[in-house]
Design a protein around this motif. Structure first.
Motif, PDB file in Angstrom:
ATOM      1  N   TYR A 255       0.862  -1.180   0.000  1.00  8.98           N
ATOM      2  CA  TYR A 255       0.000   0.000   0.000  1.00  8.98           C
ATOM      3  C   TYR A 255       0.900   1.231   0.000  1.00  8.98           C
ATOM      4  CZ  TYR A 255      -3.620  -3.250   1.708  1.00  8.98           C
ATOM      5  OH  TYR A 255      -4.482  -4.300   1.878  1.00  8.98           O
ATOM      6  N   HIS A 256       0.588   2.205  -0.839  1.00 13.84           N
ATOM      7  CA  HIS A 256       1.411   3.413  -0.914  1.00 13.84           C
ATOM      8  C   HIS A 256       0.526   4.650  -0.939  1.00 13.84           C
ATOM      9  CE1 HIS A 256       4.935   5.855  -1.916  1.00 13.84           C
ATOM     10  NE2 HIS A 256       4.119   6.539  -2.708  1.00 13.84           N
ATOM     11  N   ARG A 257       0.871   5.641  -0.095  1.00 14.16           N
ATOM     12  CA  ARG A 257       0.141   6.905  -0.063  1.00 14.16           C
ATOM     13  C   ARG A 257       0.986   7.966  -0.775  1.00 14.16           C
ATOM     14  NH1 ARG A 257      -1.956   8.334   5.824  1.00 14.16           N
ATOM     15  NH2 ARG A 257       0.302   8.353   6.275  1.00 14.16           N
ATOM     16  N   PRO A 258       0.631   8.337  -1.998  1.00 13.94           N
ATOM     17  CA  PRO A 258       1.470   9.268  -2.777  1.00 13.94           C
ATOM     18  C   PRO A 258       1.639  10.620  -2.111  1.00 13.94           C
ATOM     19  CG  PRO A 258      -0.149   8.169  -4.182  1.00 13.94           C
ATOM     20  CD  PRO A 258      -0.521   7.849  -2.777  1.00 13.94           C
ATOM     21  N   ASP A 259       0.579  11.154  -1.550  1.00 19.85           N
ATOM     22  CA  ASP A 259       0.664  12.495  -0.975  1.00 19.85           C
ATOM     23  C   ASP A 259       1.588  12.537   0.235  1.00 19.85           C
ATOM     24  OD1 ASP A 259      -1.074  13.370  -2.894  1.00 19.85           O
ATOM     25  OD2 ASP A 259      -2.851  13.294  -1.611  1.00 19.85           O
ATOM     26  N   GLU A 260       1.581  11.464   1.026  1.00 16.00           N
ATOM     27  CA  GLU A 260       2.409  11.420   2.225  1.00 16.00           C
ATOM     28  C   GLU A 260       3.795  10.857   1.955  1.00 16.00           C
ATOM     29  OE1 GLU A 260      -0.630  10.350   1.946  1.00 16.00           O
ATOM     30  OE2 GLU A 260      -1.819  11.568   3.337  1.00 16.00           O
ATOM     31  N   GLY A 261       3.979  10.190   0.816  1.00 18.01           N
ATOM     32  CA  GLY A 261       5.271   9.597   0.505  1.00 18.01           C
ATOM     33  C   GLY A 261       5.620   8.436   1.395  1.00 18.01           C
ATOM     34  N   ASP A 262       4.615   7.701   1.873  1.00 14.20           N
ATOM     35  CA  ASP A 262       4.879   6.553   2.747  1.00 14.20           C
ATOM     36  C   ASP A 262       4.020   5.374   2.330  1.00 14.20           C
ATOM     37  OD1 ASP A 262       2.323   7.134   3.641  1.00 14.20           O
ATOM     38  OD2 ASP A 262       2.935   7.806   5.629  1.00 14.20           O
ATOM     39  N   GLY A 263       4.258   4.250   2.975  1.00 15.71           N
ATOM     40  CA  GLY A 263       3.500   3.050   2.653  1.00 15.71           C
ATOM     41  C   GLY A 263       3.921   1.883   3.509  1.00 15.71           C
ATOM     42  N   VAL A 264       3.382   0.716   3.171  1.00 20.03           N
ATOM     43  CA  VAL A 264       3.660  -0.495   3.926  1.00 20.03           C
ATOM     44  C   VAL A 264       3.637  -1.691   2.982  1.00 20.03           C
ATOM     45  CG1 VAL A 264       1.213  -0.884   4.519  1.00 20.03           C
ATOM     46  CG2 VAL A 264       3.013  -1.842   5.979  1.00 20.03           C
ATOM     47  N   VAL A 265       4.486  -2.651   3.283  1.00 21.94           N
ATOM     48  CA  VAL A 265       4.547  -3.912   2.542  1.00 21.94           C
ATOM     49  C   VAL A 265       4.177  -5.038   3.495  1.00 21.94           C
ATOM     50  CG1 VAL A 265       6.017  -5.527   1.275  1.00 21.94           C
ATOM     51  CG2 VAL A 265       6.326  -3.051   0.987  1.00 21.94           C
ATOM     52  N   PHE A 266       3.224  -5.874   3.084  1.00 20.06           N
ATOM     53  CA  PHE A 266       2.890  -7.097   3.801  1.00 20.06           C
ATOM     54  C   PHE A 266       3.501  -8.267   3.038  1.00 20.06           C
ATOM     55  CE2 PHE A 266      -0.316  -4.274   5.396  1.00 20.06           C
ATOM     56  CZ  PHE A 266      -0.687  -4.759   6.649  1.00 20.06           C
ATOM     57  N   ALA A 267       4.283  -9.084   3.709  1.00 25.26           N
ATOM     58  CA  ALA A 267       4.906 -10.238   3.057  1.00 25.26           C
ATOM     59  C   ALA A 267       4.651 -11.488   3.893  1.00 25.26           C
ATOM     60  CB  ALA A 267       6.397 -10.016   2.875  1.00 25.26           C
ATOM     61  N   PHE A 268       4.248 -12.554   3.213  1.00 30.20           N
ATOM     62  CA  PHE A 268       3.930 -13.820   3.873  1.00 30.20           C
ATOM     63  C   PHE A 268       4.708 -14.955   3.212  1.00 30.20           C
ATOM     64  CE2 PHE A 268       0.246 -11.037   4.136  1.00 30.20           C
ATOM     65  CZ  PHE A 268      -0.090 -11.096   5.489  1.00 30.20           C
ATOM     66  N   ARG A 269       5.478 -15.647   4.026  1.00 24.02           N
ATOM     67  CA  ARG A 269       6.119 -16.888   3.584  1.00 24.02           C
ATOM     68  C   ARG A 269       5.239 -18.032   4.074  1.00 24.02           C
ATOM     69  NH1 ARG A 269      11.868 -19.546   5.668  1.00 24.02           N
ATOM     70  NH2 ARG A 269      11.794 -21.386   4.273  1.00 24.02           N
ATOM     71  N   ARG A 270       4.640 -18.761   3.153  1.00 20.94           N
ATOM     72  CA  ARG A 270       3.677 -19.797   3.523  1.00 20.94           C
ATOM     73  C   ARG A 270       4.364 -21.054   4.044  1.00 20.94           C
ATOM     74  NH1 ARG A 270      -0.334 -18.625  -1.640  1.00 20.94           N
ATOM     75  NH2 ARG A 270      -1.304 -16.743  -0.753  1.00 20.94           N
ATOM     76  N   HIS A 271       3.559 -21.939   4.611  1.00 17.52           N
ATOM     77  CA  HIS A 271       4.102 -22.991   5.482  1.00 17.52           C
ATOM     78  C   HIS A 271       4.877 -24.081   4.752  1.00 17.52           C
ATOM     79  CE1 HIS A 271       0.031 -24.340   4.307  1.00 17.52           C
ATOM     80  NE2 HIS A 271       0.450 -25.569   4.476  1.00 17.52           N
ATOM     81  N   GLU A 272       4.800 -24.167   3.436  1.00 18.25           N
ATOM     82  CA  GLU A 272       5.588 -25.161   2.708  1.00 18.25           C
ATOM     83  C   GLU A 272       6.632 -24.511   1.807  1.00 18.25           C
ATOM     84  OE1 GLU A 272       3.070 -27.865   0.612  1.00 18.25           O
ATOM     85  OE2 GLU A 272       2.064 -28.596   2.427  1.00 18.25           O
ATOM     86  N   SER A 273       6.842 -23.212   1.963  1.00 15.39           N
ATOM     87  CA  SER A 273       7.793 -22.525   1.092  1.00 15.39           C
ATOM     88  C   SER A 273       9.232 -22.909   1.439  1.00 15.39           C
ATOM     89  CB  SER A 273       7.630 -21.011   1.223  1.00 15.39           C
ATOM     90  OG  SER A 273       8.673 -20.353   0.532  1.00 15.39           O
ATOM     91  N   PRO A 274      10.019 -23.340   0.457  1.00 13.85           N
ATOM     92  CA  PRO A 274      11.431 -23.656   0.724  1.00 13.85           C
ATOM     93  C   PRO A 274      12.329 -22.429   0.642  1.00 13.85           C
ATOM     94  CG  PRO A 274      10.894 -24.220  -1.545  1.00 13.85           C
ATOM     95  CD  PRO A 274       9.623 -23.684  -0.927  1.00 13.85           C
ATOM     96  N   TYR A 275      11.754 -21.263   0.357  1.00 11.04           N
ATOM     97  CA  TYR A 275      12.544 -20.062   0.112  1.00 11.04           C
ATOM     98  C   TYR A 275      12.443 -19.101   1.294  1.00 11.04           C
ATOM     99  CZ  TYR A 275      11.867 -22.065  -4.499  1.00 11.04           C
ATOM    100  OH  TYR A 275      11.806 -22.934  -5.562  1.00 11.04           O
ATOM    101  N   ALA A 276      13.605 -18.696   1.810  1.00 10.51           N
ATOM    102  CA  ALA A 276      13.653 -17.791   2.967  1.00 10.51           C
ATOM    103  C   ALA A 276      13.731 -16.329   2.556  1.00 10.51           C
ATOM    104  CB  ALA A 276      14.854 -18.138   3.847  1.00 10.51           C
ATOM    105  N   ALA A 277      13.751 -16.055   1.250  1.00 10.64           N
ATOM    106  CA  ALA A 277      13.828 -14.667   0.777  1.00 10.64           C
ATOM    107  C   ALA A 277      13.013 -14.524  -0.495  1.00 10.64           C
ATOM    108  CB  ALA A 277      15.271 -14.247   0.526  1.00 10.64           C
ATOM    109  N   TYR A 278      12.566 -13.277  -0.729  1.00  7.14           N
ATOM    110  CA  TYR A 278      11.746 -13.006  -1.910  1.00  7.14           C
ATOM    111  C   TYR A 278      12.079 -11.594  -2.386  1.00  7.14           C
ATOM    112  CZ  TYR A 278       7.579 -13.333  -4.885  1.00  7.14           C
ATOM    113  OH  TYR A 278       6.715 -13.419  -5.953  1.00  7.14           O
ATOM    114  N   ALA A 279      12.413 -11.468  -3.658  1.00  7.77           N
ATOM    115  CA  ALA A 279      12.782 -10.174  -4.225  1.00  7.77           C
ATOM    116  C   ALA A 279      11.564  -9.528  -4.872  1.00  7.77           C
ATOM    117  CB  ALA A 279      13.890 -10.340  -5.258  1.00  7.77           C
ATOM    118  N   VAL A 280      11.306  -8.276  -4.517  1.00  3.95           N
ATOM    119  CA  VAL A 280      10.174  -7.555  -5.079  1.00  3.95           C
ATOM    120  C   VAL A 280      10.645  -6.200  -5.588  1.00  3.95           C
ATOM    121  CG1 VAL A 280       8.457  -8.664  -3.602  1.00  3.95           C
ATOM    122  CG2 VAL A 280       9.567  -6.573  -2.822  1.00  3.95           C
TER     123      VAL A 280
END
Length: 334
Positions: A255-280
């Protein structure tokens, strides 16, 4: 309810709350007074429930009048809709084989007229669009309502544990927020991974918190985090991962608020994922600016750090726990 519904509405309002009443006006039992008095207003399919015929102008006007009466008399602020027709019921009412589908078209038009009739007579009214497990969250109903409870799916999959409902909740947010920014579904679990999975525009918590050993303090922390983060949900929404219900995949959105120049990222690694990192690749980031970034793997955020916009945009998210989640807040440095 010997004194009717109004005492419940009065009680809610004495606590400064709104009053929501749950309706399923289209589903009529064969022995109900309305079915007995007006069988011509019913669409009847053998072996199926009866359907109130919203293609019948007389029946439609009656239902609008009835609903407006109870909305006013009972002090209803939120009208929750549920239930609805089946394709077999609609098709059974098509009398001309060359016009198959005309009942469906006229019925849906009548349905919109019913909502408009309530909203016009009750300008304060809000509609909670539940409607048979989220089967009616279309653009027309969305212009008239908010899905405070978009689907019952989590209730049915909870018997398998909280992992599957969490994935469903993540996926609903990931998909529906593209065109419905405020919707809710059943959030279960006080732990950050589970609570965040169901947080979207609000909190609809449907787990029994009464047992003495329930982690209420943890749930309070989750609610506090939700209140802190909800401001971002007014901003632009960007899915950063592919839509998936696989337990091996990650789910990431921003989520990004253009006027305020801020935001938040929600990231979920699911229970069978073999990957400890994710590039976005984050959206709407000024590569030349500095940002203050805060990560929270649990409900206690880590100390903030400063990142160049070019580094923040090409973000590598790390989650060691499986399943696990992280909330990443950012804002332009002054």
């Amino acid at each position: 309810f010997p004194n009717g519904i109004k005492p419940l509405s009065d009680l809610a309002k004495s606590y400064g709350m709104k009053f929501l009443q749950w309706f399923a006006p289209e589903e009529i039992r064969s022995g109900a007074d309305l079915a007995i008095e007006h069988p011509e207003w019913m669409i009847q399919v053998p072996g199926d429930r009866w359907l109130f015929d919203l293609t019948n102008p007389e029946a439609l006007n009656f239902m609008i009048s009835y609903l407006n009466t109870v909305i006013k008399e009972w002090g209803i602020d939120w009208w929750r809709t549920d239930g609805g027709p089946s394709l077999a019921q609609w098709r059974s009412h098509d009398t001309d084989p060359n016009r198959v589908g005309i009942t469906e078209i006229e019925y849906v038009q009548g349905y919109y007229k019913m909502w408009d009739g309530m909203l016009n007579a009750n300008p304060h009214l809000m509609i909670d669009n539940c409607a048979g497990g989220g089967c009616r969250i279309d653009l027309e109903t969305s212009s008239r309502s908010i899905p405070l409870w978009s689907t019952d799916s989590a209730c049915y999959t909870l018997k398998e544990g909280k992992l599957i409902p969490a994935i469903q909740n993540q996926t609903i947010t990931h998909g529906m927020n593209r065109y419905i920014p405020f919707s809710q579904t059943g959030s279960m679990g006080a732990e950050p991974y589970f609570f965040r999975s169901g947080f979207n525009g609000g909190i609809t918590f449907c787990e029994d918190t009464r047992p003495a050993d329930y982690p209420r303090e943890l749930l309070k922390q989750g609610i506090a985090e939700g209140k802190r983060l909800r401001k971002y949900l007014l901003g632009n929404f960007y899915p950063l991962s592919m839509a998936s219900i696989s337990a091996r995949d990650w789910c990431v959105y921003q989520y990004h608020r253009p006027d305020e120049g801020d935001g938040v990222v929600f990231a979920f690694r699911r229970h069978e994922s073999p990957y400890a990192a994710y590039a976005v690749v984050l959206r709407d980031i000024d590569e030349n600016a500095d940002y203050v970034v805060t990560e929270a793997y649990d409900y206690t955020p880590l100390p903030p750090k400063t990142m160049k916009g070019s580094d923040l945009k090409q973000l590598k998210v790390n989650i060691d726990s499986c399943p696990g989640s992280v909330v990443i807040e950012y804002c332009k440095a002054e």
